[in-house]
Write an enzyme that holds these catalytic residues in place. Structure first.
Site, short mmCIF file in Angstrom:
data_model
loop_
_atom_site.label_atom_id
_atom_site.label_comp_id
_atom_site.label_asym_id
_atom_site.label_seq_id
_atom_site.Cartn_x
_atom_site.Cartn_y
_atom_site.Cartn_z
N ASP A 221 43.59 9.06 25.76
CA ASP A 221 43.92 10.12 26.70
C ASP A 221 44.55 11.31 25.96
O ASP A 221 45.01 11.19 24.84
CB ASP A 221 44.90 9.57 27.74
CG ASP A 221 44.85 10.32 29.06
OD1 ASP A 221 44.16 11.36 29.14
OD2 ASP A 221 45.50 9.86 30.03
N GLU A 224 44.27 17.47 24.27
CA GLU A 224 43.77 18.83 24.49
C GLU A 224 44.90 19.86 24.64
O GLU A 224 44.65 21.03 24.84
CB GLU A 224 42.89 18.87 25.75
CG GLU A 224 43.65 18.82 27.09
CD GLU A 224 44.31 17.48 27.37
OE1 GLU A 224 45.32 17.49 28.10
OE2 GLU A 224 43.84 16.45 26.87
N ASP A 287 40.97 13.99 35.53
CA ASP A 287 41.67 13.62 36.77
C ASP A 287 41.21 14.42 37.99
O ASP A 287 41.90 15.34 38.43
CB ASP A 287 43.18 13.82 36.59
CG ASP A 287 43.76 13.02 35.45
OD1 ASP A 287 43.07 12.11 34.98
OD2 ASP A 287 44.89 13.30 35.04
#
Length: 409
Positions: A221, A224, A287
């Site tokens: 995860d 970025e 998400d």
């Protein structure tokens, strides 16, 4: 930074900078590309058709790696909520008792201690004997995936160690950069400097114990959120490193996974990526909200990344933010279980029986359909590893000579 045109060409802008594509937004008659750099370096990849262009693009930057067969089965997640070993084993046993085919049990954030993410240390109160839990999941024929990210919460002793050894991205003043990359959901963190070979070696050592324990894959995860004003070990600024960081981060996790679990081929379940990230096999879309518009945008984004050579993409079945209605859960499952890779995940439960008997029955039917189609899915997966052509395709990719497909999103 890749664009494919129905006029028989692809365009790759070879820059790690914050490239801006203006696709007929400022002018209805023109595309424009702006690169904040001292030079403009780009490739025009000739056709004659979109499939050829995508394959040639993949041959230039990276063809996808082929995930192991089990990765094409269903992944069932704990969800972004507090968890424990008993709950994980209960989910696994319920999946088997209810005769819902499933290959992977995914444990999200809370296998680690809150406030210290992602130090890669088990929460001993909630998971007193993780090795035994992994052994029992293996006995139930489940693979195990663990969530992680490349940040370190300031409350962790490993943050202190990394800061002292110079393994974190720094401010211009030379201190370890610390900030909120969780939008208030987690205490401040530092960022592991993936341009520092010593830091990468140390980071890999954090991952090895779980892989030796029997964990099969990591969900990589984040990555970025590199701030523009940080400074890296190799001299790059955050602005220069931002797009490159996901490759370095996922490279490290893929390498150590392949080293210990060779038959898993370095599979990671990644979120962020960049040109060449096909070598990490799997990306999921982040998400989305639990709404029909978010379901539609997830499909659009998946078709889009598939046109960029990323054949093995996925998304959160049911959506992530919020709690889906039973009808939305069913529709998203039907889409998700016919996507290249399939994982149910969200802030709340995504177990099918929690959405009613009808939802469970329909979910089971579509999981079984997916497994019946597995020879077909895996055949096209092998083809994707050779060609970069996605398993789930935009209509224009399959029918490039039909103008009616040009505007279908």
């Amino acid at each position: 930074p890749f664009f494919l045109s129905t006029r028989g060409y692809g365009l790759l802008v070879d820059s790690v900078r914050a490239t801006r594509f203006d696709m007929a937004a400022s002018s209805h008659s023109a595309f424009s590309v702006a690169v904040p750099d001292s030079a403009l370096d780009y490739y025009v990849i000739a056709g004659p058709d979109p499939k050829t262009i995508i394959t040639r693009y993949g041959q230039l930057v990276s063809l996808p790696i082929l995930p192991p067969k089990w990765a094409f089965g269903l992944w069932m997640s704990s969800g972004f909520k507090e968890d424990n070993a008993d709950a994980v084993l209960s989910r696994a046993r319920d999946m088997r008792a209810r005769d819902i085919p499933c290959d992977v049990m995914h444990l999200d954030c809370y296998w680690q201690r809150y406030g210290r993410w992602s130090e890669m240390i088990w929460d001993e109160e909630m998971f007193p004997d993780p090795a035994e839990m992994v052994r029992q999941l293996d006995a139930l024929d489940f693979k195990v995936c663990l969530w992680m990210n490349p940040y370190l919460g300031t409350e962790s002793e490993r943050f202190v160690e990394a800061r002292e050894k110079g393994y974190l991205l720094k401010t211009r003043a030379g201190d370890a950069w610390v900030g909120d990359l969780w939008n208030g959901h987690h205490p401040p963190v530092g960022i592991i400097d993936m341009t520092n070979p010593a830091a990468v070696a140390w980071f890999k050592d954090l991952l090895r114990p779980n892989l030796h324990m029997g964990v099969d894959a990591y969900k990589t995860d984040f990555g970025e959120g590199i701030p523009p004003d940080v400074v890296a070990h190799n001299g790059m600024t955050g602005e220069e490193l931002h797009n490159l960081y996901p490759l370095l981060y996922n490279d490290a996790v893929a390498e150590v996974t392949a080293e210990i679990a060779e038959h898993h081929r370095g599979l990671v379940w990644g979120r962020c990526t960049f040109t060449g990230g096909q070598r990490h096999a799997a990306q999921w879309s982040g998400d989305p909200n639990c709404t029909y518009p978010a379901l539609a945008s997830t499909l659009r984004s998946g078709l889009s990344i598939g046109m960029c050579g990323h054949a093995f993409w996925s998304h959160d079945i049911g959506g992530f933010n919020g709690h889906p209605t039973p009808d939305l859960y069913i529709r998203w499952a039907q889409f998700g279980l016919l996507s290249p890779l399939a994982r149910a995940h969200g802030r709340t439960t995504r177990l099918p029986w929690d959405f009613g008997d009808e939802a469970e029955r329909i979910f089971r039917d579509y999981v079984r359909l997916r497994y019946r189609l597995m020879p077909y899915i895996y055949s096209y997966a092998r083809n994707a590893a050779r060609t970069s052509l996605p398993l789930l395709r935009a209509m224009v990719l399959e029918f490039p000579d039909d103008p009616n497909t040009f505007a279908l999103d």
